[in-house]
Design an enzyme around this catalytic site. Structure first.
Site, PDB file in Angstrom:
ATOM      1  N   SER A  65       0.833  -1.202   0.000  1.00  0.00           N
ATOM      2  CA  SER A  65       0.000   0.000   0.000  1.00  0.00           C
ATOM      3  C   SER A  65       0.873   1.260   0.000  1.00  0.00           C
ATOM      4  O   SER A  65       0.454   2.308  -0.503  1.00  0.00           O
ATOM      5  CB  SER A  65      -1.046  -0.052   1.112  1.00  0.00           C
ATOM      6  OG  SER A  65      -0.669   0.656   2.221  1.00  0.00           O
ATOM      7  N   ASP A  88       1.823   8.779   6.646  1.00  0.00           N
ATOM      8  CA  ASP A  88       1.103   7.758   7.421  1.00  0.00           C
ATOM      9  C   ASP A  88       1.736   6.368   7.287  1.00  0.00           C
ATOM     10  O   ASP A  88       1.038   5.364   7.276  1.00  0.00           O
ATOM     11  CB  ASP A  88      -0.384   7.716   7.032  1.00  0.00           C
ATOM     12  CG  ASP A  88      -0.606   7.309   5.584  1.00  0.00           C
ATOM     13  OD1 ASP A  88       0.382   7.277   4.816  1.00  0.00           O
ATOM     14  OD2 ASP A  88      -1.757   7.008   5.225  1.00  0.00           O
ATOM     15  N   GLU A 155       1.303   9.231  12.192  1.00  0.00           N
ATOM     16  CA  GLU A 155      -0.096   9.689  12.158  1.00  0.00           C
ATOM     17  C   GLU A 155      -0.815   9.135  13.383  1.00  0.00           C
ATOM     18  O   GLU A 155      -0.804   7.928  13.613  1.00  0.00           O
ATOM     19  CB  GLU A 155      -0.792   9.196  10.884  1.00  0.00           C
ATOM     20  CG  GLU A 155      -2.237   9.677  10.788  1.00  0.00           C
ATOM     21  CD  GLU A 155      -2.995   9.053   9.612  1.00  0.00           C
ATOM     22  OE1 GLU A 155      -2.991   9.653   8.530  1.00  0.00           O
ATOM     23  OE2 GLU A 155      -3.553   7.958   9.798  1.00  0.00           O
ATOM     24  N   ALA A 167     -16.385   3.939  12.859  1.00  0.00           N
ATOM     25  CA  ALA A 167     -15.369   3.994  11.792  1.00  0.00           C
ATOM     26  C   ALA A 167     -14.986   2.591  11.308  1.00  0.00           C
ATOM     27  O   ALA A 167     -14.807   2.368  10.105  1.00  0.00           O
ATOM     28  CB  ALA A 167     -14.136   4.748  12.276  1.00  0.00           C
TER      29      ALA A 167
HETATM   30  P1  GTP Z   1      -4.949   9.431   3.285  1.00  0.00           P
HETATM   31  O1  GTP Z   1      -6.347   8.976   2.949  1.00  0.00           O
HETATM   32  O2  GTP Z   1      -4.225   8.434   4.131  1.00  0.00           O
HETATM   33  O3  GTP Z   1      -4.136   9.901   2.118  1.00  0.00           O
HETATM   34  O4  GTP Z   1      -5.071  10.659   4.240  1.00  0.00           O
HETATM   35  P2  GTP Z   1      -5.697  12.114   4.148  1.00  0.00           P
HETATM   36  O5  GTP Z   1      -4.592  13.057   3.885  1.00  0.00           O
HETATM   37  O6  GTP Z   1      -6.919  12.174   3.314  1.00  0.00           O
HETATM   38  O7  GTP Z   1      -6.038  12.264   5.682  1.00  0.00           O
HETATM   39  P3  GTP Z   1      -7.291  11.980   6.578  1.00  0.00           P
HETATM   40  O8  GTP Z   1      -6.884  12.585   7.881  1.00  0.00           O
HETATM   41  O9  GTP Z   1      -8.562  12.449   5.974  1.00  0.00           O
HETATM   42  O10 GTP Z   1      -7.400  10.379   6.705  1.00  0.00           O
HETATM   43  C1  GTP Z   1      -6.391   9.588   7.232  1.00  0.00           C
HETATM   44  C2  GTP Z   1      -6.938   8.297   7.810  1.00  0.00           C
HETATM   45  O11 GTP Z   1      -8.085   8.524   8.634  1.00  0.00           O
HETATM   46  C3  GTP Z   1      -7.428   7.270   6.820  1.00  0.00           C
HETATM   47  O12 GTP Z   1      -6.377   6.498   6.314  1.00  0.00           O
HETATM   48  C4  GTP Z   1      -8.385   6.428   7.691  1.00  0.00           C
HETATM   49  O13 GTP Z   1      -7.671   5.549   8.534  1.00  0.00           O
HETATM   50  C5  GTP Z   1      -9.022   7.480   8.563  1.00  0.00           C
HETATM   51  N1  GTP Z   1     -10.250   7.992   7.928  1.00  0.00           N
HETATM   52  C6  GTP Z   1     -10.400   9.173   7.300  1.00  0.00           C
HETATM   53  N2  GTP Z   1     -11.637   9.315   6.828  1.00  0.00           N
HETATM   54  C7  GTP Z   1     -12.320   8.198   7.145  1.00  0.00           C
HETATM   55  C8  GTP Z   1     -13.666   7.747   6.917  1.00  0.00           C
HETATM   56  O14 GTP Z   1     -14.489   8.421   6.311  1.00  0.00           O
HETATM   57  N3  GTP Z   1     -13.992   6.510   7.394  1.00  0.00           N
HETATM   58  C9  GTP Z   1     -13.121   5.740   8.085  1.00  0.00           C
HETATM   59  N4  GTP Z   1     -13.543   4.554   8.516  1.00  0.00           N
HETATM   60  N5  GTP Z   1     -11.843   6.129   8.303  1.00  0.00           N
HETATM   61  C10 GTP Z   1     -11.439   7.333   7.843  1.00  0.00           C
HETATM   62 MG    MG Z   2      -3.892   6.865   5.273  1.00  0.00          MG
END
Ligand code: GTP
Ligand code: MG
Length: 219
Positions: A65, A88, A155, A167
């Site tokens: 990933s 992350d 993270e 979640a």
């Molecule tokens: P990435 O998706 O990792 O590129 O991160 P980002 O820059 O969009 O950051 P964000 O803080 O939005 O999300 C980081 C992490 O939070 C994700 O990889 C999930 O583990 C968690 N997360 C964010 N949004 C959701 C959601 O809508 N549902 C769930 N279940 N987890 C979420």
């Molecule tokens: Mg992520």
């Protein structure tokens, strides 16, 4: 995936060693954070008579990933670029008892001298449109290796048990429907997030009431 084919066995060996050491720094950062959190939890529990942290889990992004994200974000294939651009690789999830604990734990983490706070996303005050709630911190942690000091991103996701419950199940549903969840389910999921949030508020109120009763008894 397209990697250069003309790569010597020698170079592959070198890359393996470099990659293992690269990942180790993140694993050590997670170990450090876990120790810090256990200390905070134990001390808090001594002062306030309950554990603010219900559960801590850590995870390292899998090589698969990681590569997918690197290619998607068009990051040059070098350890330095990956280190600077992917935040992350090391993840830690803290599940707290009450909503107020989230902010207390977050403040305690942020006030530690060796931790640099890079970014904060408060999806509790401002939930995501789908209803997702959590507090996200991107930190930089120094790791002391045998021949160098590394600073790596970690993270941190901090949430209550109810937020975590929502979640985890939302994530499962999202993948079950291959990331295209039918509209009516999205509406219901959002309602479920509101129910979880109402439950958190109720538990927080109860927690405060119990604290007042206990204080009156002690006086
Ligand atoms: P990435 O998706 O990792 O590129 O991160 P980002 O820059 O969009 O950051 P964000 O803080 O939005 O999300 C980081 C992490 O939070 C994700 O990889 C999930 O583990 C968690 N997360 C964010 N949004 C959701 C959601 O809508 N549902 C769930 N279940 N987890 C979420
Ligand atoms: Mg992520």
């Amino acid at each position: 995936m397209n990697f250069p084919i003309d790569i010597s066995q020698e170079r592959i060996k070198e890359l393996k060693v470099d990659f293992t050491r690269f990942r180790m720094a993140y694993k050590f950062a997670l170990d450090e954070m876990t120790t810090k959190l256990n200390i905070l939890n134990e001390e808090f529990s001594y002062i306030h008579d309950y554990n603010p942290i219900e559960h801590i889990s850590t995870r390292m992004k899998s090589p698969d990933s990681l590569i997918k994200k690197v290619l998607k974000k068009n990051i040059p294939l070098s350890f330095d670029h990956i280190k600077d651009n992917i935040r992350d690789i090391a993840g830690i999830r803290i599940t707290c008892s009450f909503r107020s604990d989230i902010y207390q734990i977050s403040e305690m983490i942020q006030s530690q001298r060796d931790i640099e706070v890079i970014d904060i996303k408060d999806y509790i005050t401002n939930p995501k449109p789908n209803g997702y709630r959590s507090l996200h911190l991107i930190l930089k942690i120094p790791v002391f290796m045998s021949d160098r000091e590394e600073s790596v991103f970690v993270e941190v996701q901090i949430r209550t048990i109810a937020m975590d419950f929502w979640a985890s199940l939302e994530h499962k549903i999202y993948y079950k429907y291959n990331q295209e969840v039918p509209e009516e389910l999205l509406i219901e999921l959002k309602e479920a997030a509101k129910t979880a949030s109402d439950l958190d508020k109720k538990m927080e109120d109860l927690h405060k009431k119990v604290a007042v009763i206990k204080q009156e008894k002690d006086d």
